[in-house]
Design a protein around this motif. Sequence first.
Motif, mmCIF file in Angstrom:
data_model
loop_
_atom_site.group_PDB
_atom_site.id
_atom_site.type_symbol
_atom_site.label_atom_id
_atom_site.label_comp_id
_atom_site.label_asym_id
_atom_site.label_seq_id
_atom_site.Cartn_x
_atom_site.Cartn_y
_atom_site.Cartn_z
ATOM 1 N N HIS A 167 0.799 -1.255 0.205
ATOM 2 C CA HIS A 167 -0.095 0.020 0.020
ATOM 3 C C HIS A 167 1.008 1.212 0.031
ATOM 4 O O HIS A 167 0.748 2.269 -1.031
ATOM 5 N N HIS B 287 -7.742 9.223 2.884
ATOM 6 C CA HIS B 287 -7.203 9.157 1.460
ATOM 7 C C HIS B 287 -7.956 10.234 0.723
ATOM 8 O O HIS B 287 -7.703 10.388 -0.449
ATOM 9 N N HIS C 272 -2.503 11.208 8.140
ATOM 10 C CA HIS C 272 -2.070 10.264 6.868
ATOM 11 C C HIS C 272 -1.203 10.890 6.050
ATOM 12 O O HIS C 272 -0.511 10.045 5.216
ATOM 13 N N HIS D 237 2.481 8.890 5.186
ATOM 14 C CA HIS D 237 2.853 8.670 4.117
ATOM 15 C C HIS D 237 4.068 9.360 3.527
ATOM 16 O O HIS D 237 4.736 9.004 2.609
HETATM 17 ZN ZN ZN Z 1 -2.472 5.135 3.378
#
Ligand code: ZN
Length: 333
Positions: A134, A243, A272, A276
């Motif tokens: 991912h 996301h 998030h 990332h």
């Molecule tokens: Zn993610």
Amino acid sequence: TRNGGAGMEKALSNQEDLGGGRGMTDDIFDESYCEKKGPKPARRYVWRNIILMSLLHLGALYGLWLIRAAKPVTLAWGFLCFLLSALGVTAGAHRLWSHRSYKASLPLRIFLAIANSMAFQNDIYEWARDHRVHHKFSETDADPHNATRGFFFSHVGWLLVRKHPDVIEKGQKLDLADLKADKVVMFQRRFYKLSVVVMCFLFPTLVPWCFWGESLRNSFFLPAILRYVLVLNATWLVNSAAHMFGNRPYDRNINPRENRLVTFGALGEGFHNYHHTFPYDYSTSEFGWHYNFTTAFIDLMCLLGLASDRKKVSKETILARKTRTGDGSHKSG
Ligand code: ZN
Ligand code: ST9
Ligand code: ZN
């Protein structure tokens, strides 16, 4: 470029190479991957999963209805089970085993593996393998819960259909030697089904029934079923909502976002865009304990001598990255 300037960060801080000194880099975004051209493979439904997931969620709705008839101590127990199983995912499968962002002693790893079985989200090995692809191939065919396929697919739909072949192809090339070498991970994988029956369903049900005479129905539908479904959905929201909705103060060129609501429900896992950008940071955020129960837990474990070697990105590196690739939202707070 999309994950732009990892090299520059390297130059900015000699302590933090791309792997953050963890001996692994397979969770760093891979810019070289291109999706294959031509028609996409047909969607193949897995009816067994569709039926079981629907029944599970109906059971959780029934659990909601039962709340009013349950003893307060049963609700408190359900909340404790929520925290335990969530930690098995956040502090365990995610920050320890997928990202190696800190080190954990054997007793802590055993605790986290048991808590992880309570969360029933696939065994740690499978979870970490899917999670590394991912990060490495985010928002592409090789991402198991590719958010460009929409909210529903990234939330739960990906568990109801066969995987895109690229997920498996790319996943097979990952370096998972650290997971294979971890006896706790391999033991949990070997006895996974049994451990789930015991930890996710029997244990949460039997405690209220045996110790304070809660009805078997309330004991099963609240701390087992409803709690399980809440942890699942809090986790899935990281893949779907985080996301799609929120600011991107660290990297405006990627989809993952800072989502406060998700952060709250997922014990600190909704920062998030940060996560990332800096997947090796043990805190998944620059703000320490703020909205971050998991970070507080890991810090406590370090204090007790059960964990060590927390990887943290320096303030200077974070600021440099915000200035260079952020959306500017950090200035407004
Ligand atoms: Zn993610
Ligand atoms: C669940 C997981 O809910 C949730 C994960 C969420 C992740 C969140 C991340 C966000 C950040 C962290 C935030 C945490 C927040 C927590 C908050 C807590 C409050 N690489 O799988 P199969 C191989 S699970 C390499 O059958 P199909 C595989 O080994 C819920 N290889 O694929 C196998 O080979 P072999 C409960 C891979 O047939 C073969 O491929 N569980 C990879 O396409 C076939 O594998 C479920 O609902 C890979 N990545 O089926 C069950 N993947 O045979 C879900 C696969 O040789 N799973 N392979 O061993 C399934 O039923 C199936 O996997 C499927 C796909 C139907 C989805
Ligand atoms: Zn991650």
